[in-house]
Scaffold this motif. Structure first.
Motif, short mmCIF file in Angstrom:
data_model
loop_
_atom_site.label_atom_id
_atom_site.label_comp_id
_atom_site.label_asym_id
_atom_site.label_seq_id
_atom_site.Cartn_x
_atom_site.Cartn_y
_atom_site.Cartn_z
N SER A 127 0.83 -1.20 0.00
CA SER A 127 0.00 0.00 0.00
C SER A 127 0.87 1.26 0.00
O SER A 127 0.38 2.36 -0.17
CB SER A 127 -0.91 0.02 1.22
N ILE A 134 2.36 2.38 2.58
CA ILE A 134 2.11 3.09 3.83
C ILE A 134 2.71 2.34 5.02
O ILE A 134 2.57 1.13 5.14
CB ILE A 134 0.59 3.28 4.05
N ILE A 142 1.74 10.89 21.82
CA ILE A 142 2.17 11.86 20.80
C ILE A 142 2.41 13.23 21.42
O ILE A 142 3.10 14.07 20.83
CB ILE A 142 1.16 11.92 19.64
N SER A 147 7.17 12.86 19.36
CA SER A 147 6.95 13.66 18.15
C SER A 147 8.25 13.83 17.37
O SER A 147 8.24 13.84 16.14
CB SER A 147 6.25 14.99 18.45
N LEU A 148 9.38 13.90 18.10
CA LEU A 148 10.67 13.99 17.40
C LEU A 148 11.01 12.65 16.72
O LEU A 148 11.48 12.63 15.57
CB LEU A 148 11.76 14.40 18.40
N ARG A 158 9.20 12.40 13.54
CA ARG A 158 9.81 13.15 12.44
C ARG A 158 10.92 12.33 11.79
O ARG A 158 11.04 12.30 10.56
CB ARG A 158 10.34 14.51 12.91
N ASN A 216 4.48 6.64 2.71
CA ASN A 216 3.73 7.54 3.56
C ASN A 216 3.59 6.95 4.95
O ASN A 216 3.78 5.74 5.13
CB ASN A 216 2.34 7.79 2.98
N VAL A 217 3.24 7.80 5.90
CA VAL A 217 3.13 7.36 7.29
C VAL A 217 1.75 7.72 7.82
O VAL A 217 1.27 8.83 7.59
CB VAL A 217 4.20 8.06 8.16
N ILE A 218 1.09 6.77 8.48
CA ILE A 218 -0.07 7.14 9.29
C ILE A 218 0.19 6.70 10.72
O ILE A 218 0.86 5.72 10.99
CB ILE A 218 -1.42 6.59 8.76
N LEU A 219 -0.35 7.52 11.62
CA LEU A 219 -0.04 7.42 13.04
C LEU A 219 -1.26 7.08 13.85
O LEU A 219 -2.35 7.56 13.56
CB LEU A 219 0.36 8.80 13.55
N LEU A 276 -6.39 -1.33 14.01
CA LEU A 276 -6.83 -0.26 13.13
C LEU A 276 -5.88 -0.11 11.94
O LEU A 276 -6.32 -0.08 10.78
CB LEU A 276 -6.86 1.04 13.94
N ILE A 288 -3.56 -2.24 10.82
CA ILE A 288 -3.54 -3.47 10.01
C ILE A 288 -4.79 -3.49 9.12
O ILE A 288 -4.72 -3.84 7.93
CB ILE A 288 -3.49 -4.72 10.92
N GLY A 289 -5.92 -3.09 9.70
CA GLY A 289 -7.16 -3.01 8.92
C GLY A 289 -7.04 -2.04 7.77
O GLY A 289 -7.68 -2.19 6.73
N LYS A 290 -6.19 -1.02 7.94
CA LYS A 290 -5.96 -0.04 6.86
C LYS A 290 -4.88 -0.53 5.92
O LYS A 290 -4.41 0.22 5.08
CB LYS A 290 -5.58 1.31 7.46
N ARG A 291 -4.47 -1.82 6.08
CA ARG A 291 -3.56 -2.48 5.14
C ARG A 291 -2.22 -1.75 5.00
O ARG A 291 -1.72 -1.58 3.88
CB ARG A 291 -4.21 -2.62 3.76
#
Lengths: 369, 369
Positions: free
Chosen positions: B68, B70, B78, B84-85, B88, B100-103, B119, B121-124
Motif C-alpha cells: 500500500s 504506507i 504523541i 513527536s521527534l 519526524r 507515507n506514514v499514518i499514526l 486499526l 492493520i485493517g488499513k492495510r
C-alpha cells in the motif's frame, strides 16, 4: 457514498472457510492477515475468497454505508506542541464517540497536505479534519466537501470553503496582546511569525495565505496605528519557519542600535528561539526587551522571568472540531458552523516599560543582567 | 498476503464508465469519492461497479501484492516531545524511500495499543512500527510478526519477540547519569519514572514491564549500590504518568526533612514538573537539589540554571527503525537486527554538591533563592 442494494446476502468468513475446507478460525486469520496460517491453507482461503467474491466486513461496511469508524486528521506540524495538544482534544472526543483517529502530517507544505489528504481518503476515513496550510490552493479540500464526505477545518478558516470550522479569535487576541505592550509604553514593537515568504519583510497583507497568521498581523497593525506608530508594517518579520530561520531573524532584529523594545511571537517555537537569542546577546527580559508569545508552552512558565503568553484554548479547539464532525458523521444535517473560541492572556513577568531613552532617538546601551 | 492469480483481467474504471454510460472522468470521481457527480450518475456508476465486481486499484494492489506504500506507526504518547521527534525521524526516512506514514496513539495503554494495531492493520499498512507499552502482553504483536507483515519496535525491546528493534543504551546512560550525581557527592538520590504501578514504591524490578524503564532503574540501582547507598530501591518512585501524579510524587519526596539531595527524572515531562515543584517549595537548583532529566526538551536550556540532560538520539532512533523496516519492505531477508544507539549527556548547570549537612543526619533548612 450511497447505499447500494446487495444482489445477494453477503459472503461470510464461514462461507469462505467451508469452501476452502479449513476451520473458521484459520479462514479468519488468513483473511485478516494475522496469526499463523500454513501456506497451503492461506492459498486455499484466498482462492475461496476470490471465488465467492468475499469482501472483508470492514470493506463491505465501508462500500455500503461509507462508515469505517475512523476520523482522519491532517495537521500542520506534529512537532509543534500546539498541534499535539489539539490532537489530544480530537482523540478524546473521537474515543468518547466510538471513533478511532489516524494522523498524517503536512509539514505546512501544500503538496504534502494534498498527499496526506489523498492518503487518508484512500484509507476510507469517514471524515477529515484538516489545518489547511494555505488559502490559495484548496481544490483538494473543495473536492472532498463536494463529494459529501464530512470535512472540518481546525484553527484556520478558508473564506471560499463553507464547512464546519473552529478557530480562535486570532485578530482580537492579537489586539489585546499588542495593547499590553503599547500600554506599557512601547512604540517600537516587532511581530515575528512563521509563514513561508520570499524575504522576511511584509509588503502587503494579501501575500499572507494563512487566515490565522493574517488576522493576527491585522490585529497587531491596528493597535500600532491607533498608538500613532508610523508604518508598523516594517516591524513585521515573516518566514520564522524553523529554529535556524528564527534565530537569523532575531539576530537581525536585535543586533541593530534601532532594535525593538518589545516583541510579539506568533508561536511558542518562535518565542523560545527569540528568548534564547535575547539571552545570548546579553540582553534582559523585560529590562531591555519585553516579550509575549502565543501558546502557553512548557518552557514559558519556568524561565526567569516567566513569559506572558496568549493562552489559546488548544485542547478545546481540537475537541470542538471533532465534535462538530462527529455530529455530522452521525447524520446531523445543518448549515456549516464557524465556531470562534475565546482566547485569554496569562500575564507573567516578561513585560515591562521600554528601557530609558536618551533624547534624539538613540537608546542607552543594553545592560547585561 | 500472497499473490493470487486473478481469474480474468481486472475491471477498470473505463469498463465501469462504459457500463454506466458516463464519461471516464465522471466514473473516476464517483468511484474515488471526490469532485461533483450528479446523484443519478453516482447511482449508475455504483451499480455498474457492483455488477462488474470493480475493485479500486489501491485495494486491488493491496490484495494481490500487499503493498500500500504506507507505514503505520503506533506511539506511546504523541504529546510527549520524545515521540513527536521520533516520528519526524520516521517520516523523513519514509518520505525519502517513497512511503507515507499514518499514526495512531496508544496513550501507553495496552488495550488502546491493541486497538491501534488492529486499526492500522485493517488499513492495510505495509509494515508497522510500534513502541510497545509493555512486555507482558504481546500476542497482538507476535501475531503480526507470524503473519509475515514486517514489524519493528521503537525504543523498547521485547525479550520474547525477535524482530527489528532500535533502542538506546538505557542501562548504560542511566549508569553515567547517576555517576555524575554520586561523583558530586550525593548519597541520597531519587529516581522518578513514568510507569503504571500500584502505589509509587518499587517492590521488585519484575513488576516493571517496559524494558527501557527497567533498564534505567537497573543502571541507577547498580551505581547506588557501588557507592555504598543502602537499599537504594526505596528512592525509586513509579507512577509519574501525568503532571498531577508527578506533582504529587514530587511534593511527597521534597516536603520531608529527609528529602533527597538529587533527583534523576526519566523523561522531560517529569523533569519539568519536578523543577516547578522545587521552585514552588522555595528550593534552589542545584543549591538544595541537583537535577538531571532524560531528554533535551525545549525548556531544559532556558531555565536558570539550565538543566543537565540525557540527550537521547531521538530523531536517529526514529530514522533508524524506519530504515530497517523499509529495507525489509523492499524485500531484504535477514535475521532481525537489534540496534542500540549511544546516548550522550549534556552537562549544564543543575548539578552541584549536596547542601552542607549538620551531623546527625538532619539537614540545614531549605534556603529560598
Amino acid at each position: 457514498m450511497k447505499k447500494t442494494t446487495p444482489k445477494s446476502r453477503s459472503v461470510t468468513v464461514s462461507d469462505v472457510a467451508r469452501e476452502a475446507k479449513v476451520s473458521k478460525a484459520t479462514a479468519a486469520r488468513a483473511l485478516g492477515g494475522y496469526g499463523t496460517v500454513s501456506e497451503k491453507a492461506h492459498e486455499d482461503v484466498m482462492a475461496a475468497a476470490k471465488a465467492l467474491d468475499y469482501r472483508p466486513n470492514e470493506l463491505a461496511r465501508s462500500m455500503t454505508t461509507g462508515k469505517s469508524g475512523i476520523i482522519g486528521v491532517v495537521v500542520g506540524d506534529i512537532e509543534n506542541p500546539f498541534f499535539s495538544l489539539a490532537v489530544r482534544g480530537i482523540s478524546d472526543a473521537a474515543r468518547a464517540a466510538g471513533f478511532n483517529v489516524i494522523l498524517a502530517n503536512s509539514g505546512e507544505q501544500i503538496e504534502a497536505e494534498k498527499a496526506a489528504v489523498r492518503l487518508l481518503i484512500g484509507k476510507r476515513v469517514d471524515g477529515l479534519i484538516v489545518t489547511p496550510s494555505e488559502s490559495r490552493d484548496v481544490t483538494h479540500l473543495r473536492d472532498i466537501h463536494r463529494s459529501g464526505r464530512p470535512l472540518a477545518l481546525l484553527d484556520r478558516a478558508l473564506p471560499d470553503l463553507d464547512v464546519d470550522t473552529v478557530t480562535v479569535d486570532d485578530r482580537d487576541v492579537a489586539i489585546r496582546a499588542t495593547r499590553i505592550l503599547v500600554n506599557a509604553g512601547h512604540r517600537h514593537i516587532a511581530y515575528v511569525t512563521a509563514v513561508d515568504a520570499e524575504g522576511h519583510e511584509l509588503r502587503d497583507l494579501s501575500q499572507i495565505y494563512t487566515s490565522s497568521v493574517r488576522e493576527r498581523i491585522e490585529g497587531f497593525l491596528a493597535v500600532c496605528h491607533d498608538a500613532g506608530i508610523t508604518d508598523p508594517k516594517r516591524h513585521v518579520r515573516l518566514g520564522a519557519t524553523s529554529p535556524e530561520e528564527t534565530r537569523r531573524i532575531a539576530t537581525g532584529l536585535l543586533s541593530t542600535p534601532d532594535r525593538p523594545t518589545a516583541i510579539l511571537a506568533s508561536d511558542s517555537l518562535i518565542g523560545l528561539e527569540l528568548f534564547k537569542v535575547i539571552q545570548a546577546l546579553g540582553l534582559s527580559v523585560p529590562g531591555d526587551i519585553s516579550l509575549i508569545t502565543f501558546h502557553d508552552a512548557d518552557w514559558t512558565s519556568v524561565t526567569s522571568p516567566p513569559i506572558t503568553v496568549v493562552d489559546q484554548p488548544v485542547y478545546a479547539l481540537g475537541k470542538s472540531v471533532a465534535e462538530l464532525l462527529i455530529r455530522r458523521l452521525k447524520g446531523e444535517t445543518r448549515p456549516p458552523e464557524r465556531l470562534i473560541l475565546p482566547t485569554s492572556i496569562i500575564e507573567r513577568g516578561s513585560v515591562g516599560p521600554p528601557p530609558e531613552e536618551v533624547t534624539g532617538g538613540s537608546r542607552t546601551k543594553p545592560s547585561s543582567d
